[in-house]
Design an enzyme around this catalytic site. Structure first.
Site, short mmCIF file in Angstrom:
data_model
loop_
_atom_site.label_atom_id
_atom_site.label_comp_id
_atom_site.label_asym_id
_atom_site.label_seq_id
_atom_site.Cartn_x
_atom_site.Cartn_y
_atom_site.Cartn_z
N SER A 27 1.11 -1.01 -0.17
CA SER A 27 -0.10 -0.04 -0.10
C SER A 27 1.09 0.88 -0.55
O SER A 27 1.25 1.24 -0.45
CB SER A 27 -0.94 -0.25 1.14
OG SER A 27 -1.95 0.97 1.32
N ASP B 265 -10.23 -4.74 -5.22
CA ASP B 265 -9.38 -3.94 -4.12
C ASP B 265 -10.32 -2.42 -4.03
O ASP B 265 -10.43 -2.10 -4.31
CB ASP B 265 -8.19 -4.07 -4.52
CG ASP B 265 -7.28 -3.44 -3.33
OD1 ASP B 265 -7.44 -2.42 -2.17
OD2 ASP B 265 -5.91 -2.80 -3.59
N HIS C 95 -7.87 -5.34 0.25
CA HIS C 95 -6.52 -4.99 0.33
C HIS C 95 -5.34 -4.91 0.84
O HIS C 95 -3.60 -5.22 0.90
CB HIS C 95 -6.69 -3.31 1.11
CG HIS C 95 -5.47 -2.39 0.44
ND1 HIS C 95 -5.22 -1.47 -0.76
CD2 HIS C 95 -5.37 -1.30 0.93
CE1 HIS C 95 -4.43 -1.02 -0.58
NE2 HIS C 95 -4.15 -1.12 -0.04
#
Length: 276
Positions: free
Chosen positions: A107, A228, A256
């Site tokens: 991320s 996602d 995610h």
């Protein structure tokens, strides 16, 4: 490579740095740094570690604000952008005497690594990015996945009732089909002080690093979940298009945090790049 330094005030100590030797006992094994995302800490990599340690010495650390003692390494007046996270990473590598490594990011740490590589490209042999995004907001033809109204509502919810927000945000991000990891992510969010979490969320979700992408020549491997809620597939495709040297792998997973919810799928796409 130097062993971790834990003297008072060291960067390594503040960011919970640990160097885990490879499982084969190889000397001079390649080094892989693991850099986690918002709401988690270095423990989120545990399901990948057995495979990674067959090939690498592995270094783990916590981003500012993360982990059980996150409040001690977050500086409100300095940690106002993702660039500060990149500064932390570079300072940590320098303190450890690390001159060359690979890095696996989740991320927001994808942009942390790209910023660091733009400043010190000689440090990074390869960057692996899971569910990374250069911009979360929609902007013209660019579909980041969020409208400004979405983010304003998210920030207001965090301010008004942080615990209720975390309990609602976690199942949406992780996926309700993984209740144990929903609870883990919720706990990770709630261990952050509310002010730290809000400030961090604002500078992450409002960031825009699209202009940086064409400047990166370090080889990049992109792992993009097919479903996602935070980073649409088209964002992964955008990264692949704009980066000079990248491979894109779209995995059939939801949520995610695929390194927790679909670790075998992630590993299947990482293994061809393993060295050592």
């Amino acid at each position: 490579m130097q062993t971790p330094s834990f003297q008072s005030g060291s960067i390594s100590l503040r960011h919970n740095w640990r160097l885990i030797p490879n499982a084969s006992g190889k000397k001079n094994a390649p080094l892989l740094i693991l850099s986690h995302g918002f709401g988690t800490d270095h423990r989120s990599w545990r399901l990948l570690l057995p495979d990674l340690l067959k090939h690498y010495d592995v270094g783990v650390y916590d981003l500012a604000g993360a982990g059980p003692d996150g409040g001690r390494n977050f500086e409100p007046h300095r940690h106002t952008s993702i660039t500060a996270y990149a500064d932390d990473l570079l300072n940590l590598l320098d303190e450890q005497g690390i001159g060359r490594c690979q890095i696996l990011c989740h991320s927001v740490s994808g942009m942390v690594a790209l910023i660091a590589a733009s400043q010190r490209p000689e440090l990074f042999e390869r960057i692996f990015m899971i569910a990374a995004s250069p911009r979360y907001l929609d902007d013209g033809d660019y579909g980041g996945g969020f409208l400004q109204a979405d983010l304003d509502g998210l920030f207001t919810a965090m301010e008004n009732n942080f615990e209720a927000w975390a309990n609602g945000f976690a199942p949406m991000i992780v996926g309700e089909s993984s209740p144990a990891f929903v609870l883990e992510f919720t706990a990770g969010l709630l261990q952050m002080p509310q002010k730290v979490a809000l400030q961090t969320a604002k500078f992450i979700f409002q960031s825009d690093f699209r202009a940086l992408l064409p400047e990166i020549y370090t080889p990049c491997v992109l792992i993009q979940p097919k479903r996602d809620p935070a980073v649409p597939v088209k964002v992964g495709q955008y990264l692949h298009e704009k980066l000079q040297n990248s491979d894109l792998h779209i995995i059939d997973s939801s949520g995610h945090l695929p390194h927790l919810t679909a670790p075998y799928a992630v590993l299947a796409h990482l293994r061809p790049y393993f060295t050592g």
